[in-house]
Design an enzyme around this catalytic site. Structure first.
Site, PDB file in Angstrom:
ATOM      1  N   CYS A 163       0.794  -1.230   0.000  1.00 52.76           N
ATOM      2  CA  CYS A 163       0.000   0.000   0.000  1.00 52.76           C
ATOM      3  C   CYS A 163       0.830   1.285   0.000  1.00 52.76           C
ATOM      4  O   CYS A 163       0.502   2.210  -0.756  1.00 52.76           O
ATOM      5  CB  CYS A 163      -1.044   0.016   1.110  1.00 52.76           C
ATOM      6  SG  CYS A 163      -0.823  -1.159   2.437  1.00 52.76           S
TER       7      CYS A 163
ATOM      8  N   ARG B 177       7.518 -10.822   5.471  1.00 47.62           N
ATOM      9  CA  ARG B 177       7.173 -10.576   6.876  1.00 47.62           C
ATOM     10  C   ARG B 177       7.852 -11.633   7.729  1.00 47.62           C
ATOM     11  O   ARG B 177       7.772 -12.819   7.434  1.00 47.62           O
ATOM     12  CB  ARG B 177       5.651 -10.645   7.087  1.00 47.62           C
ATOM     13  CG  ARG B 177       4.922  -9.579   6.297  1.00 47.62           C
ATOM     14  CD  ARG B 177       3.423  -9.613   6.543  1.00 47.62           C
ATOM     15  NE  ARG B 177       2.751  -8.737   5.595  1.00 47.62           N
ATOM     16  CZ  ARG B 177       1.432  -8.686   5.435  1.00 47.62           C
ATOM     17  NH1 ARG B 177       0.646  -9.453   6.175  1.00 47.62           N
ATOM     18  NH2 ARG B 177       0.900  -7.875   4.543  1.00 47.62           N
TER      19      ARG B 177
ATOM     20  N   GLN C  32       1.044 -11.180  -2.737  1.00 45.76           N
ATOM     21  CA  GLN C  32      -0.363 -10.798  -2.621  1.00 45.76           C
ATOM     22  C   GLN C  32      -0.911 -10.428  -3.994  1.00 45.76           C
ATOM     23  O   GLN C  32      -0.226  -9.757  -4.766  1.00 45.76           O
ATOM     24  CB  GLN C  32      -0.496  -9.584  -1.706  1.00 45.76           C
ATOM     25  CG  GLN C  32      -0.082  -9.842  -0.278  1.00 45.76           C
ATOM     26  CD  GLN C  32      -0.245  -8.600   0.569  1.00 45.76           C
ATOM     27  OE1 GLN C  32       0.241  -7.531   0.226  1.00 45.76           O
ATOM     28  NE2 GLN C  32      -0.934  -8.741   1.690  1.00 45.76           N
TER      29      GLN C  32
END
Lengths: 652, 652
Positions: free
Chosen positions: B339, B368, B386
């Site tokens: 984002c 992550r 993603q």
């Protein structure tokens, strides 16, 4: 009178009286050469054309056409410009003024004066006046104290600092006309050879590159032996500016950079990302035909992986530093290349010679640290995507695989309109076998395979001895852009080291384990650099199959928007990328903007077109193709695409 | 006799004589409940069903159907199994034995004994014998000295260590039959309720999880109130093992892990990478229709980027640590989400309300940190991709955009055969408005938009108050795999924070600058987890449009290989993914292997087929479709694909 022996670059020896100078040597060869010689190198030291030669040695003579000749030419011009500045700006302090790749600069402390492009003509005018005086450049030795006293007198603390760091006895001045400068030498005979001088720009520069020291004004310039050459150069510069991929990338909304994300890390905007995707799909399709299999690997790997591959030892200190984990004692690195990951994929299971070659391909994004000053648009970045593949094969397969990779690379270059390319084959230096790893037998096999492949494929290539990587020989494709500047794009490399370091094996027909050979290859090189080059090569007028928007529909008025929509729909159904410019503007303005946006086809729809169910087609650049039905336009696009996008066949 | 007031979960109060126990309370409600009550919680403390209640308070009664009931059941079984072990292995020292998510374990120092699965039946047999004795579990307080002396007598240094850390006066034992254990309580009434006990496995475990302490044997088991339930559980376990995506991923050669690359970092092998590519292309196509634009952003960003987004403050310490540059003072982070990069792309130029929504999509790989113990196949990894997108829109557009994203998510789920899913809408906790940012008006608008969209689209959904992120409400798709286990896949989130933090704006119709609203969405969630789930859901029998190899051609003998090649060619021309098994094996063996490799169609070609220019088609699972011409087979495949792969239409 004693005699000295001068060895020339062709290996021949000639005898001259001691004290003869390079100009004398040139005269002994030809009057023409003597007229053109402007600099020389004696036993690896650059000298003047009038420097007396006092011992046996090797002499190289330079003209304007040599890189070293240009260097002397531009360095000498910096003296002329310095003289002009000193005269025009009393109190200005000169510091240093070297030749650079294209021209020269002089760093000046202008004191209370400020310099802008408005001042350039004045400086140019005075400099060319000085040049016309045909003043000889004359070197003379000075003592340290003499040198210091001259500059102390001028209150020039910069030159004083420079001299203080020099050894007494090694200091020389260069005089011409009324001007004297501290200088090590390397000048052309006289100022008269310089016929055209242009000041290009000014910029700030810290004294000695140290931001804690005073800021100086760097005056950039260039000069030529003919006015016509300067004119041509300035035109080229103008053209290069227009084709600068950074400028075009912004105008065409292909990519951007963000200070927050970080320098050298391109963000691909929708049109650029779509362009990349088309290039990737184009290559994926060809690679599938050529028997490649795609893989996907992560963008990090444990430090251990790069210790094994040898990259850590070689590049670790100059790379992005290791990533630590918060809770466990682990160290990862951003991947600088994809090969170690592909080796680990090869290791997933045992292979028989019957299953080779295995060809693993990946559009793998890698990260390599570059200093911020080195970054440049998309050509020098910190993160880029390689169209990478690694072929694992038997020694007997290297030959055919190499040829297949050449075929693929040629297909890529030609489909993208690069017709003007050469190849460089890099092989061992036969005198330093200790620099290379792998058996001599394998090296010979691989080098011969590459050279034969290059010959067989009719490549225009040169062989460079000693340019091979320590792990194997390679072939690079050198492509010239529209301005004639050479770029290295695709590469094919043979590698014996990584299979060794990763202990890769296959079972041979003898039922024994053998080492496979790896071929690294990337026909684009990197997506970023390739697209940059393609932008500069085409000036943004991409091949039709690749360009973001192939056509724009221009309704003459609001009344025709419905019809425009209908046309758009049928174009989309035929996979033509088009859009509608339905702004409330004149068709004239819409055409001008579409031209600027490099859209290949403008489809004008108005009263007549709607009635006859046609479109009026105008090509980018102005050609009017008249009114045709949509199906006719679809055919036209298909034909133009098939004429550039070659069909691809390969032996697998 | 004094009276206490007991409050039940439905809010009703009942009065009981002081000293009544949970069983008495259950009896007062119904005999049936009393029969089934096996555990209870009083004022947030787990107690026995026979523990006397001596004050007013809240009581919850548990049966086997409650999570807490199962916990008591399994904890109690661990006492029974401990007794059996103590009897069967004299000198074995017991340590701790808690209930876990599915069953229980007991850590035992077996001394000179070694335990393997051969010992399990013996332990199970004795344990069930004890259970049948219907011995009550009875808690009693003991003094610290009494507790210590018991275990010192038994030379059990583990229990001694545990007791030494307890406070005198707080120590309790639990007795049943001849067995006593140090225990805080939480048992079922008696051993007889346990009808089936299974020892599942043994594993090594350090005392207190400290690798410097002695290694114990952890005995895992499970138990049920009915034999039938155990049988069903074991069948489920067997099925789950077969469908484990880690096992299938290896068998089908989809992905692998490498110790050298690092744990939790999947490497996608050719078949897996091709599968991913098909999934990506499938979604890209749908997204293009839905008005999304692809972008590409780097995998790192300056720390500053995540300070702005707020991620650094929230997650920085638990993330992969910053990457430093060797020469300049710069800090980068591996990107944990896409984002912030997409916000920077939005900031590239100003937008008018007429240009919104902008929908930026990227298959963005993020990293992550997870502790190594938490990693699990593809469902819990350290790097994943993603299928991310961010929609920047005006407040008025949230409603329609949300519905469109639901349509897209449903299209994805249905095309992949997930028919059994629910949705969870997470909204604010209305009692703690200070936990959320953004105006109440906008929150209400967004929550209503989500709830209305979910209703309108006929979703089976629940609303969870207080589950919204601080930056906005969301909707998650919960998908059940073939074993009925729930997983969270796709997500749609409304976000007011990032537009604020990145100072994003658009020019409204009022010519003023306004804040856009961001919608984060990912229909797959992550490619890794989605593929893992798809593997477990389908057992590797992917939908025909997605499966790596759609057909395998099996020549009956070497003679028919040429014909097999011809068949392959025509399948490839029709974009059917096929291969030939030309090994020198029987057709029977080839069929068995093709079955194992989950290939949907086996095409047998021999004498008859070659003569009649047909193929004999056998479906995975055994159906014989007889001999048909290749074109007939192509039609059959096309039909089967179009029946699963829905067509996608959306309002933009």
């Amino acid at each position: 009178m004693s005699i000295i022996k001068i060895t020339l670059p062709d290996g021949s020896d000639k005898e001259f009286p001691k004290g003869s100078n390079p100009l004398d040597v040139a005269k002994s060869i030809s009057e023409g050469l003597a007229r053109n010689v402007i600099s020389a190198k004696f036993n690896d030291t650059v000298i003047e054309t009038v420097t007396p030669l006092t011992e046996n040695g090797t002499l190289v003579l330079y003209t304007w056409n040599d890189k070293e000749g240009k260097k002397a030419f531009w360095h000498s011009t910096s003296h002329i410009v310095a003289q002009a500045i000193e005269e025009l700006y009393p109190g200005a302090k000169l510091t240093i003024g070297p030749a650079i790749e294209n021209g020269f600069y002089y760093d000046v402390d202008f004191g209370e004066h400020t310099i802008s492009d408005k001042d350039f003509p004045k400086i140019e005018h005075r400099a060319i006046e000085i040049a016309r005086g045909k003043h000889d450049f004359k070197m003379r030795p000075v003592s340290k104290s003499e040198a210091l006293s001259l500059y102390k007198e001028q209150s020039n603390e910069y030159k004083v600092e420079l001299i203080e760091n020099l050894e007494d006895g090694s200091i020389t001045f260069c005089d011409h006309d009324t001007f004297t400068d501290l200088c090590r030498g390397g000048h052309i005979p006289n100022t008269g050879i310089v016929k055209a001088i242009k000041i290009l720009s000014v910029a700030g520069a810290y004294w000695r590159g140290d931001e804690n020291k005073p800021q100086l004004t760097r005056v950039y310039g260039i000069s030529f032996p003919k006015q016509k050459e300067l004119t041509e150069y300035l035109e080229l510069l103008e053209e290069a500016k227009k084709r600068d991929h950074r400028k075009l990338g912004k105008e065409l909304e292909l990519f951007t950079f963000s200070q927050k994300v970080g320098q050298g890390l391109p963000l691909w905007l929708p049109k650029g990302a779509a362009l990349r995707e088309r290039l990737e799909q184009f290559l994926k399709k060809a690679q599938k035909k050529a028997g490649y299999e795609m893989v996907v690997t992560p963008h990090i790997g444990q430090k251990e992986l790069y210790v094994t591959s040898g990259h850590y030892e070689k590049y670790g200190a100059d790379s992005f530093q290791p990533i630590h984990t918060p809770k466990e004692d682990e160290e990862f690195l951003l991947k600088p290349m994809n090969c170690p990951h592909h080796c680990e994929i090869y290791k997933t299971r045992p292979f028989s010679y019957r299953e080779l070659p295995k060809r693993y391909a990946e559009f793998g994004t890698v990260y390599r640290y570059e200093q911020s000053g080195e970054l440049h648009g998309l050509t020098r970045v910190r993160g880029f995507t390689q169209d990478d593949a690694h072929i694992f094969c038997t020694p007997d397969q290297v030959d055919q695989e190499f040829k297949n990779v050449i075929d693929l690379s040629l297909y890529v270059l030609k489909s993208l309109g690069f017709e003007n390319f050469t190849a460089q084959v890099s092989v061992r230096d036969p005198h330093t076998p200790e620099k290379y790893i792998g058996s001599v037998d394998n090296w010979e096999k691989a080098e011969n395979a590459i050279i034969n492949a290059a010959k067989e494929k009719g490549l225009d290539f040169v062989i460079e001895e000693g340019e091979a990587a320590f792990y194997g020989p390679k072939l690079d494709f050198m492509v010239k852009d529209a301005l004639g500047r050479p770029w290295q794009l695709g590469t094919i490399q043979v590698d014996y080291t990584l299979p060794e370091r990763f202990d890769l094996t296959y079972k041979g027909s003898d039922n024994e384990l053998h080492r496979p050979i790896m071929i690294h290859r990337a026909p684009f090189g990197s997506m970023e650099r390739f697209i940059a080059l393609l932008l500069e090569h085409t000036g943004g007028n991409f091949p039709l199959w690749l360009i973001p928007e192939q056509a724009i529909i221009l309704p003459v008025s609001e009344k025709h928007e419905k019809y425009a929509e209908k046309v758009l729909k049928s174009l989309e159904n035929n996979e033509i990328r088009a859009l509608i410019d339905d702004r409330n503007e004149t068709v004239g303005k819409k055409i001008r903007e579409a031209e600027m946006n490099k859209i290949p086809f403008m489809l004008i729809v108005g009263e007549n077109e709607e009635e006859s169910n046609t479109i009026s087609v105008r090509k980018h650049g102005g050609d009017d193709l008249g009114s045709i039905i949509v199906e006719g336009f679809v055919d036209l696009v298909a034909k133009e695409i098939s004429s550039t996008l070659k069909s691809f066949k390969i032996n697998v």
